[in-house]
Design a protein around this motif. Structure first.
Motif, short mmCIF file in Angstrom:
data_model
loop_
_atom_site.label_atom_id
_atom_site.label_comp_id
_atom_site.label_asym_id
_atom_site.label_seq_id
_atom_site.Cartn_x
_atom_site.Cartn_y
_atom_site.Cartn_z
N GLY A 1 0.89 -1.30 -0.06
CA GLY A 1 0.10 0.16 0.02
C GLY A 1 1.01 1.22 0.03
N TYR A 2 1.85 1.27 -0.77
CA TYR A 2 2.99 2.52 -0.93
C TYR A 2 3.47 2.64 0.54
N GLY A 3 3.71 1.53 1.26
CA GLY A 3 4.28 1.74 2.62
C GLY A 3 3.43 1.92 3.83
N GLN A 4 2.34 2.26 3.51
CA GLN A 4 1.16 2.56 4.31
C GLN A 4 0.36 1.45 5.06
N ASN A 5 0.62 0.32 4.60
CA ASN A 5 -0.43 -0.87 5.39
C ASN A 5 0.44 -1.22 6.42
N ILE A 6 0.20 -0.77 7.60
CA ILE A 6 0.99 -1.28 8.51
C ILE A 6 0.37 -2.52 9.21
N MET B 1 13.74 -6.07 10.14
CA MET B 1 13.18 -4.98 10.65
C MET B 1 11.95 -4.62 9.64
N TYR B 2 11.02 -4.08 10.04
CA TYR B 2 9.78 -3.77 9.27
C TYR B 2 9.50 -2.06 9.29
N SER B 3 9.22 -1.52 8.22
CA SER B 3 8.89 -0.01 8.08
C SER B 3 7.71 0.25 7.41
N VAL B 4 7.03 1.38 8.13
CA VAL B 4 5.79 2.00 7.44
C VAL B 4 6.07 3.33 7.24
N HIS B 5 5.44 3.77 6.00
CA HIS B 5 5.46 5.17 5.88
C HIS B 5 3.98 5.99 5.97
N LEU B 6 4.13 6.72 6.76
CA LEU B 6 2.95 7.36 7.26
C LEU B 6 2.26 8.56 6.54
N TYR B 7 2.08 8.17 5.39
CA TYR B 7 1.40 9.13 4.73
C TYR B 7 -0.10 8.85 4.34
N TRP B 8 -0.76 8.78 5.71
CA TRP B 8 -2.15 8.56 6.15
C TRP B 8 -3.06 9.49 5.55
N PHE C 1 -7.85 7.25 6.61
CA PHE C 1 -7.40 6.65 7.88
C PHE C 1 -8.05 7.58 9.04
N ALA C 2 -9.20 7.21 9.52
CA ALA C 2 -10.00 8.04 10.50
C ALA C 2 -9.17 8.16 11.97
N ASP C 3 -9.39 9.38 12.56
CA ASP C 3 -9.01 9.56 13.74
C ASP C 3 -7.42 9.01 13.83
N GLU D 1 -4.42 10.05 14.88
CA GLU D 1 -3.55 9.91 16.09
C GLU D 1 -3.94 8.84 16.93
N ASN D 2 -5.06 8.49 17.26
CA ASN D 2 -5.33 7.19 18.18
C ASN D 2 -5.22 6.08 17.33
N LEU D 3 -5.45 6.13 16.09
CA LEU D 3 -5.13 4.82 15.18
C LEU D 3 -3.63 4.67 15.47
N LEU D 4 -2.63 5.66 15.19
CA LEU D 4 -1.21 5.38 15.29
C LEU D 4 -0.85 4.91 16.45
N MET D 5 -1.26 5.47 17.83
CA MET D 5 -0.90 5.09 19.01
C MET D 5 -1.35 3.64 19.27
N ALA D 6 -2.48 3.09 18.82
CA ALA D 6 -2.90 1.59 18.73
C ALA D 6 -1.90 0.97 18.14
N LYS D 7 -1.61 1.32 17.03
CA LYS D 7 -0.60 0.45 16.28
C LYS D 7 0.64 0.32 16.59
N LEU D 8 0.89 1.13 17.19
CA LEU D 8 2.47 1.34 17.90
C LEU D 8 2.54 0.60 19.07
N GLU D 9 1.39 0.69 20.02
CA GLU D 9 1.33 -0.14 21.17
C GLU D 9 1.24 -1.59 20.73
N ASN D 10 0.63 -1.90 19.73
CA ASN D 10 0.64 -3.16 19.08
C ASN D 10 1.83 -3.92 18.78
#
Length: 323
Positions: A259-264, A284-291, A296-298, A300-309
């Motif tokens: 997904g052009y680096g976005q599919n975390i 290692m695994y790399s995500v590109h945050l061009y959300w 990609f609704a909400d 900020e909270n989505l990113l925090m949830a994914k990073l915590e995962n």
């Protein structure tokens, strides 16, 4: 989410002498190693020539009190000494340990030196392959001045082994880790095998092995669009890992999301299978945050949830690009 606020004369960012990392105002212990932050308010400050305000923000380019651009030398004083300490220790470690397996190694969710020290990547992307006259080499010393410890080198199949070797060596000479990414498969999953072919070409492979102590192999930049299935991602990346390891590449492999680096989500779902597939467990695994907020609704909270995962599941995740 915590945000960096302007730091004025009486305030400073806490600093860990163990990891050379900064925390946030009010924190007492390092988030990375648990060491108590030092409490010396006199260290690592940059003074504004216009208003006299001092800032301890580690990447400040402008005075938070009056907006005047800070002198480069003042900015660098904040990170320079700690960065030099890390780089010297890193290079010394790799010099003293001289076996063929002395490469950077992923341990759990962290990248480590052969001596076991944690490396927290902080760097810049440079589109070297598009600077046809000099491949961006004259700019590399300026990038070093930002305090970066890694340079993500944009490359493609048009580049020769000789040119790639020059760029990698210039990066190492400027005390940064070279992370080379191949741009040809951007958005095109079908181009992935050809990218791996280039990496494993005899002359390119020789360059990779020459710099194996320092290099990070970012296999393919943003491979494929959002239509690539998790199953396809897993099987094809497993095949790529096998090819690299069968030719003697021991360095860390960095895999971008689809997904052009976005599919975390594909990274979070498939990371454990890919790491276990690698006989060196050095991925290692790399995500590109061009959300785009339309998809990609909400965020900020989505990113925090994914990073915590990622943290919970011990996944070595990095942000390769963001906006």
């Amino acid at each position: 989410m915590k945000t960096n606020q302007p730091i004025h004369n009486s305030k400073r960012l806490p600093f860990c002498t163990e990891c050379s990392l900064y925390g946030y105002e009010g924190e007492g212990y390092c988030f990375n190693c648990g060491k108590q932050f030092e409490n010396d308010s006199s260290r690592n400050t940059a003074q504004c020539s216009a208003c006299g305000n001092r800032t301890t923000h580690p990447m400040a380019s402008f005075c938070p009190a009056c907006g005047t651009r800070l002198h480069v030398e003042s900015q660098l004083s904040i990170l320079g000494n700690t960065m030099k300490t890390f780089v010297l220790a890193f290079l010394l470690c790799l010099t003293v340990r001289a076996s063929a397996d002395d490469v950077l190694q992923v341990r759990g969710r962290f990248l480590t030196t052969p001596c076991g020290d944690t490396v927290v990547l902080r760097g810049v992307n440079k589109m070297c392959i598009y600077d046809a006259n000099d491949f961006g080499i004259p700019v590399i010393p300026e990038i070093k001045k930002t305090g970066a410890n890694v340079l993500r080198i944009v490359w493609d199949k048009s580049g020769s082994a000789k040119e790639l070797d020059r760029v990698i060596q210039a990066t190492i000479d400027n005390a940064m880790i070279p992370m080379v990414e191949m741009h040809d498969a951007t958005g095109d999953w079908n181009a992935l095998p050809g990218v791996v072919d280039y990496w494993l070409r005899t002359d390119i492979l020789a360059v990779v092995k020459k710099h194996s102590k320092y290099i990070l192999v970012n296999v393919a930049n943003e491979p494929g669009d959002f239509t690539v299935s998790d199953k396809t991602f897993l099987s094809d990346m497993m095949a790529a890992i096998t090819r690299f390891r069968n030719t003697g590449v021991t360095a860390p492999l960095i895999l971008d999301a689809t997904g052009y680096g976005q599919n975390i989500d594909v990274l979070l779902t498939m990371a454990s299978y890919l790491t276990n597939h690698d006989p060196r467990h050095n991925v290692m695994y790399s995500v590109h945050l061009y959300w785009d907020p339309k998809y990609f609704a909400d965020r900020e909270n989505l990113l925090m949830a994914k990073l915590e995962n990622a943290v919970t599941n011990n996944i070595p995740l990095i942000v390769g690009e963001f906006t």
